[in-house]
Design a protein around this motif. Structure first.
Motif, short mmCIF file in Angstrom:
data_model
loop_
_atom_site.label_atom_id
_atom_site.label_comp_id
_atom_site.label_asym_id
_atom_site.label_seq_id
_atom_site.Cartn_x
_atom_site.Cartn_y
_atom_site.Cartn_z
N GLY A 47 0.75 -1.25 0.00
CA GLY A 47 0.00 0.00 0.00
C GLY A 47 0.78 1.30 0.00
O GLY A 47 0.19 2.36 0.15
N PHE A 48 2.09 1.24 -0.16
CA PHE A 48 2.89 2.46 -0.16
C PHE A 48 3.30 2.86 -1.57
O PHE A 48 3.67 2.01 -2.38
CB PHE A 48 4.16 2.29 0.69
CG PHE A 48 3.87 2.03 2.14
CD1 PHE A 48 3.31 3.00 2.94
CD2 PHE A 48 4.15 0.79 2.70
CE1 PHE A 48 3.03 2.76 4.27
CE2 PHE A 48 3.89 0.54 4.03
CZ PHE A 48 3.33 1.53 4.82
N GLU A 49 3.22 4.16 -1.84
CA GLU A 49 3.64 4.71 -3.14
C GLU A 49 4.74 5.73 -2.87
O GLU A 49 4.71 6.44 -1.87
CB GLU A 49 2.46 5.42 -3.82
CG GLU A 49 1.28 4.52 -4.10
CD GLU A 49 1.28 3.96 -5.52
OE1 GLU A 49 2.03 4.47 -6.36
OE2 GLU A 49 0.53 3.02 -5.75
N TYR A 50 5.68 5.83 -3.81
CA TYR A 50 6.75 6.81 -3.69
C TYR A 50 6.29 8.16 -4.21
O TYR A 50 5.71 8.26 -5.29
CB TYR A 50 7.99 6.35 -4.46
CG TYR A 50 9.12 7.35 -4.41
CD1 TYR A 50 9.80 7.59 -3.23
CD2 TYR A 50 9.50 8.08 -5.53
CE1 TYR A 50 10.83 8.50 -3.16
CE2 TYR A 50 10.53 8.99 -5.49
CZ TYR A 50 11.19 9.20 -4.29
OH TYR A 50 12.21 10.12 -4.24
N SER A 51 6.54 9.21 -3.45
CA SER A 51 6.27 10.57 -3.88
C SER A 51 7.61 11.24 -4.16
O SER A 51 8.39 11.49 -3.23
CB SER A 51 5.53 11.35 -2.79
OG SER A 51 5.54 12.73 -3.08
N GLN A 52 7.85 11.53 -5.43
CA GLN A 52 9.10 12.21 -5.80
C GLN A 52 9.13 13.62 -5.21
O GLN A 52 10.16 14.09 -4.76
CB GLN A 52 9.24 12.26 -7.32
CG GLN A 52 10.56 12.78 -7.78
CD GLN A 52 10.72 12.66 -9.29
OE1 GLN A 52 9.81 12.30 -10.01
NE2 GLN A 52 11.91 12.95 -9.76
N GLU A 53 7.97 14.25 -5.18
CA GLU A 53 7.87 15.61 -4.64
C GLU A 53 8.29 15.67 -3.19
O GLU A 53 8.98 16.60 -2.75
CB GLU A 53 6.43 16.11 -4.79
CG GLU A 53 6.18 17.48 -4.22
CD GLU A 53 4.74 17.93 -4.29
OE1 GLU A 53 4.43 18.96 -3.70
OE2 GLU A 53 3.92 17.23 -4.93
N HIS A 54 7.89 14.67 -2.40
CA HIS A 54 8.21 14.64 -0.97
C HIS A 54 9.41 13.76 -0.64
O HIS A 54 9.83 13.70 0.51
CB HIS A 54 6.99 14.17 -0.18
CG HIS A 54 5.83 15.09 -0.31
ND1 HIS A 54 4.78 14.85 -1.18
CD2 HIS A 54 5.56 16.29 0.27
CE1 HIS A 54 3.91 15.84 -1.09
NE2 HIS A 54 4.36 16.73 -0.23
N ASN A 55 9.92 13.04 -1.65
CA ASN A 55 11.05 12.12 -1.48
C ASN A 55 10.81 11.12 -0.35
O ASN A 55 11.66 10.95 0.55
CB ASN A 55 12.37 12.87 -1.28
CG ASN A 55 13.57 11.95 -1.41
OD1 ASN A 55 13.57 11.04 -2.23
ND2 ASN A 55 14.59 12.19 -0.61
N LYS A 56 9.65 10.49 -0.39
CA LYS A 56 9.35 9.45 0.60
C LYS A 56 8.22 8.58 0.11
O LYS A 56 7.48 8.93 -0.82
CB LYS A 56 8.97 10.06 1.96
CG LYS A 56 7.67 10.81 1.98
CD LYS A 56 7.40 11.33 3.38
CE LYS A 56 6.06 12.04 3.47
NZ LYS A 56 5.80 12.48 4.83
N PHE A 57 8.11 7.41 0.74
CA PHE A 57 6.99 6.52 0.49
C PHE A 57 5.90 6.87 1.48
O PHE A 57 6.16 7.21 2.63
CB PHE A 57 7.40 5.05 0.68
CG PHE A 57 8.18 4.51 -0.48
CD1 PHE A 57 7.54 3.88 -1.54
CD2 PHE A 57 9.55 4.63 -0.52
CE1 PHE A 57 8.25 3.38 -2.62
CE2 PHE A 57 10.29 4.14 -1.59
CZ PHE A 57 9.63 3.52 -2.64
N TRP A 58 4.64 6.79 1.02
CA TRP A 58 3.51 6.97 1.91
C TRP A 58 2.31 6.29 1.39
O TRP A 58 2.22 5.81 0.31
CB TRP A 58 3.24 8.38 2.26
CG TRP A 58 3.09 9.38 1.14
CD1 TRP A 58 3.23 9.18 -0.21
CD2 TRP A 58 2.81 10.76 1.29
NE1 TRP A 58 3.04 10.35 -0.88
CE2 TRP A 58 2.78 11.34 0.01
CE3 TRP A 58 2.57 11.56 2.37
CZ2 TRP A 58 2.52 12.68 -0.20
CZ3 TRP A 58 2.33 12.89 2.15
CH2 TRP A 58 2.31 13.44 0.88
#
Length: 58
Positions: A47-58
């Motif tokens: 259920g986690f996706e990487y956010s390039q904008e935030h530089n994290k998985f959530w």
């Protein structure tokens, strides 16, 4: 460093590394010699996706 097999612990370790040591997932994967596709798919499966904008998985 060998990454944890448990996806929840993996999530925590990767986000800590991204926050403290790396400016991008690509940089982390290159430096740690981790297959980016496998890492993303492993975390996506729980259920986690990487956010390039935030530089994290959530």
């Amino acid at each position: 460093m060998e990454l944890p097999k448990d996806p929840m612990i993996l999530f925590s370790v990767i986000n800590m590394k991204l926050r403290d040591c790396y400016s991008s997932l690509d940089e982390l994967c290159e430096d740690m010699q981790v297959n980016k596709v496998e890492l993303v798919n492993t975390l996506k499966a729980v259920g986690f996706e990487y956010s390039q904008e935030h530089n994290k998985f959530w």
